[in-house]
Every structure is written in C-alpha cells, then in structure tokens.
Design a protein around this motif. Structure first.
Motif, PDB file in Angstrom:
ATOM      1  N   LEU A   1      -6.974  13.084 -10.136  1.00 21.76           N
ATOM      2  CA  LEU A   1      -5.873  12.196 -10.170  1.00 21.76           C
ATOM      3  C   LEU A   1      -6.142  11.180  -9.219  1.00 21.76           C
ATOM      4  N   ILE A   2      -6.434  11.525  -7.950  1.00 22.57           N
ATOM      5  CA  ILE A   2      -6.566  10.479  -6.665  1.00 22.57           C
ATOM      6  C   ILE A   2      -7.649   9.604  -6.928  1.00 22.57           C
ATOM      7  N   GLN A   3      -8.550   9.946  -7.816  1.00 20.74           N
ATOM      8  CA  GLN A   3      -9.677   8.989  -8.283  1.00 20.74           C
ATOM      9  C   GLN A   3      -9.224   8.084  -9.301  1.00 20.74           C
ATOM     10  N   PHE A   4      -8.343   8.554 -10.140  1.00 19.97           N
ATOM     11  CA  PHE A   4      -7.925   7.634 -11.123  1.00 19.97           C
ATOM     12  C   PHE A   4      -7.051   6.701 -10.592  1.00 19.97           C
ATOM     13  N   SER A   5      -6.237   6.920  -9.484  1.00 14.33           N
ATOM     14  CA  SER A   5      -5.545   6.101  -8.820  1.00 14.33           C
ATOM     15  C   SER A   5      -6.531   4.839  -7.950  1.00 14.33           C
ATOM     16  N   ASP A   6      -7.545   5.344  -7.273  1.00 16.88           N
ATOM     17  CA  ASP A   6      -8.526   4.378  -6.691  1.00 16.88           C
ATOM     18  C   ASP A   6      -8.992   3.689  -7.977  1.00 16.88           C
ATOM     19  N   ASP A   7      -9.351   4.096  -9.129  1.00 17.97           N
ATOM     20  CA  ASP A   7      -9.778   3.282 -10.171  1.00 17.97           C
ATOM     21  C   ASP A   7      -9.139   2.196 -10.522  1.00 17.97           C
ATOM     22  N   LEU A   8      -7.731   2.536 -10.581  1.00 21.57           N
ATOM     23  CA  LEU A   8      -6.743   1.706 -10.805  1.00 21.57           C
ATOM     24  C   LEU A   8      -6.585   0.520  -9.901  1.00 21.57           C
ATOM     25  N   ARG A   9      -6.714   0.829  -8.736  1.00 25.99           N
ATOM     26  CA  ARG A   9      -6.527  -0.179  -7.560  1.00 25.99           C
ATOM     27  C   ARG A   9      -7.753  -1.136  -7.558  1.00 25.99           C
ATOM     28  N   ALA A  10      -8.949  -0.607  -7.935  1.00 30.66           N
ATOM     29  CA  ALA A  10     -10.125  -1.284  -7.951  1.00 30.66           C
ATOM     30  C   ALA A  10     -10.390  -2.175  -8.823  1.00 30.66           C
ATOM     31  N   GLY A  11      -9.734  -1.966 -10.040  1.00 29.35           N
ATOM     32  CA  GLY A  11     -10.044  -2.646 -11.473  1.00 29.35           C
ATOM     33  C   GLY A  11      -9.224  -4.131 -11.560  1.00 29.35           C
ATOM     34  N   ASP A  12      -9.752  -4.639 -12.140  1.00 30.13           N
ATOM     35  CA  ASP A  12      -9.119  -6.016 -12.566  1.00 30.13           C
ATOM     36  C   ASP A  12      -8.024  -5.648 -13.723  1.00 30.13           C
TER      37      ASP A  12
ATOM     38  N   TYR B   1       8.100  12.870   0.886  1.00 29.13           N
ATOM     39  CA  TYR B   1       8.916  12.028  -0.134  1.00 29.13           C
ATOM     40  C   TYR B   1       9.346  10.559   0.609  1.00 29.13           C
ATOM     41  N   ASP B   2       9.316  10.307   1.756  1.00 31.08           N
ATOM     42  CA  ASP B   2       9.758   9.140   2.231  1.00 31.08           C
ATOM     43  C   ASP B   2       8.445   8.135   2.218  1.00 31.08           C
ATOM     44  N   ASP B   3       7.321   8.806   1.978  1.00 32.58           N
ATOM     45  CA  ASP B   3       6.253   7.856   2.088  1.00 32.58           C
ATOM     46  C   ASP B   3       5.481   7.496   0.598  1.00 32.58           C
ATOM     47  N   THR B   4       6.410   8.039  -0.347  1.00 34.44           N
ATOM     48  CA  THR B   4       6.146   8.063  -1.858  1.00 34.44           C
ATOM     49  C   THR B   4       6.832   6.700  -2.587  1.00 34.44           C
ATOM     50  N   ASP B   5       5.894   6.172  -3.433  1.00 34.20           N
ATOM     51  CA  ASP B   5       6.435   4.767  -4.051  1.00 34.20           C
ATOM     52  C   ASP B   5       7.873   5.157  -4.729  1.00 34.20           C
ATOM     53  N   PRO B   6       8.700   4.440  -4.833  1.00 33.18           N
ATOM     54  CA  PRO B   6       9.822   4.738  -5.591  1.00 33.18           C
ATOM     55  C   PRO B   6       9.593   4.847  -7.318  1.00 33.18           C
ATOM     56  N   ILE B   7       8.505   4.154  -7.596  1.00 32.47           N
ATOM     57  CA  ILE B   7       8.048   4.274  -9.138  1.00 32.47           C
ATOM     58  C   ILE B   7       7.504   5.627  -9.397  1.00 32.47           C
ATOM     59  N   LEU B   8       6.806   6.373  -8.575  1.00 26.95           N
ATOM     60  CA  LEU B   8       6.339   7.732  -8.636  1.00 26.95           C
ATOM     61  C   LEU B   8       7.520   8.756  -8.522  1.00 26.95           C
ATOM     62  N   ILE B   9       8.718   8.419  -7.546  1.00 29.16           N
ATOM     63  CA  ILE B   9       9.903   9.376  -7.572  1.00 29.16           C
ATOM     64  C   ILE B   9      10.517   9.252  -8.671  1.00 29.16           C
TER      65      ILE B   9
ATOM     66  N   PRO C   1       2.438  10.841  -1.681  1.00 37.18           N
ATOM     67  CA  PRO C   1       2.453   9.611  -0.605  1.00 37.18           C
ATOM     68  C   PRO C   1       1.285   8.894  -0.595  1.00 37.18           C
ATOM     69  N   ARG C   2       1.791   7.466  -0.079  1.00 34.54           N
ATOM     70  CA  ARG C   2       0.907   6.483   0.138  1.00 34.54           C
ATOM     71  C   ARG C   2      -0.262   6.977   0.922  1.00 34.54           C
ATOM     72  N   GLU C   3       0.091   7.850   1.815  1.00 34.75           N
ATOM     73  CA  GLU C   3      -1.319   8.103   2.747  1.00 34.75           C
ATOM     74  C   GLU C   3      -2.192   8.868   1.951  1.00 34.75           C
ATOM     75  N   THR C   4      -1.817   9.805   0.975  1.00 40.03           N
ATOM     76  CA  THR C   4      -2.633  10.518   0.072  1.00 40.03           C
ATOM     77  C   THR C   4      -3.434   9.634  -0.767  1.00 40.03           C
ATOM     78  N   LEU C   5      -2.832   8.687  -1.453  1.00 34.30           N
ATOM     79  CA  LEU C   5      -3.399   7.653  -2.219  1.00 34.30           C
ATOM     80  C   LEU C   5      -4.383   6.571  -1.464  1.00 34.30           C
ATOM     81  N   ALA C   6      -4.343   6.375  -0.226  1.00 30.73           N
ATOM     82  CA  ALA C   6      -5.136   5.553   0.387  1.00 30.73           C
ATOM     83  C   ALA C   6      -6.570   5.928   0.159  1.00 30.73           C
ATOM     84  N   SER C   7      -7.338   4.990   0.015  1.00 28.73           N
ATOM     85  CA  SER C   7      -8.979   5.219  -0.145  1.00 28.73           C
ATOM     86  C   SER C   7      -9.335   5.529   1.378  1.00 28.73           C
ATOM     87  N   VAL C   8     -10.358   6.381   1.158  1.00 29.33           N
ATOM     88  CA  VAL C   8     -10.953   6.558   2.740  1.00 29.33           C
ATOM     89  C   VAL C   8     -12.430   6.140   2.586  1.00 29.33           C
TER      90      VAL C   8
END
Length: 190
Positions: free
Chosen positions: A91-102, A168-176, A183-190
C-alpha cells in the motif's frame, strides 16, 4: 494485472458475456474463453479486434506504475496468507508510485476498478490514496474511487497497526473521509 485479467475485467465492466464479445468481434467464444483464462496467447491483431469490440483503446506506456487492480490483487493474496505487514508495504509503495507518476500514467493505472482485497480498510485506503493524488493533479476520480464499498468505519486498529491521536492529526482529510488513518509521515518516501 495480466493481459487475460484485463480482457476479462474490461468485458465485465462493459456488462457483456463472452458470447456478446464473440458476436461483436467475430472471434470465436471458445477462443475468448481461452484468452481470458490464460490458456492461449493472443496476437496483437486479435487483441486490437477485442479492444475495439469492448470500446477500449490499446496504448503502450513506457515505465511502470502498479495499477490499483494489481495492488489490490497482491494485497488480497498477502492478507490471505496472514501477511499484513507485506500488504501494508504494498500500500505504501502504491502511494509512492502515485506520487512519482505523471497525470497520464496515473489516470491509466486507476482506470480499472480493483477487486476487493478482503479487508474494507485496505479497499478504502487504495481508493483514498487514488482520490488524494487525483485531486492534487486536478483530475476527476473514476466512479469506483467514491463507490460505497470504498469507505470503511474508522477503527482503532486497521491496516495492521494501532493508531493514535497524533496519527489522526497527521492524516489527510480525504483519507479520513474514506475511514483510513494513514499519517503523512508514514507516506513520506525515505
């Protein structure tokens, strides 16, 4: 998703039987059955004929972003094996792929509705991540992203971990909105 799976998915989304496609394409019903089951290969010419009869366009896209349907299929298999950690990493890789794609590639990867994973929170997370990225790009979401089955009730533990107020406080409202605490910190690429 393999080609045979995509053929079947496109046919089902059109609401047609294999016999319907056979009548529209002129290709034998038995051949369509073999193509969809992966028991026979399909030539480019035959594939174009099938695509035309289904009203879809074939394109070649360089590069690879895991399609939502592929991710859901992989997650479903991991969950069936009891491997929530690997499902979560996918799921996290999917998020990374979405952020990296055009925008073009992302729209393509989200065009086909994924099958359920067997876990409403993973289903909601896939849809929520798709909606989040599409909104960032100013693109409209396909209908499956906001369909009834793509929302889950918020639970204290989901996606294989227990969350806290800071999550919860660090999660985007769309996901909530989709019932997912990610959380955004979990979705941040490392």
């Amino acid at each position: 998703m393999q080609l045979n799976g995509q053929l079947k998915k496109a046919r089902e989304q059109a609401g047609w039987t294999q016999k319907d496609v056979a009548a529209r394409s002129g290709i034998a019903h038995s051949a369509i059955s073999r193509y969809e089951s992966g028991k026979a290969g399909v030539t480019t010419g035959t594939l174009e004929t099938l695509a035309d009869s289904l009203g879809v366009t074939l394109i070649a896209v360089p590069g690879r972003i895991n399609a939502a349907a592929d991710v859901a299929q992989f997650i479903r298999a991991q969950l069936a094996d009891g491997d929530t950690a690997t499902a979560f990493r996918a799921l996290i890789q999917f998020s990374d792929d979405l952020r990296a794609g055009d925008s073009f590639r992302i729209a393509l990867t989200l065009a086909v509705e994924p099958d359920p994973t067997g876990d409403p929170h993973f289903d909601a997370a896939i849809a929520g991540l798709a909606e989040l990225r599409l909104r960032e790009l100013g693109l409209e979401s396909p209908a499956w992203v906001t369909a009834e089955g793509r929302y889950a009730p918020i639970a204290e533990e989901s996606l294989g971990y227990r969350w806290y107020v800071r999550h919860y406080d660090d999660t985007d409202p769309i996901l909530i909105e989709h019932g997912v605490i990610l959380p955004r910190e979990t979705l941040a690429s490392v």
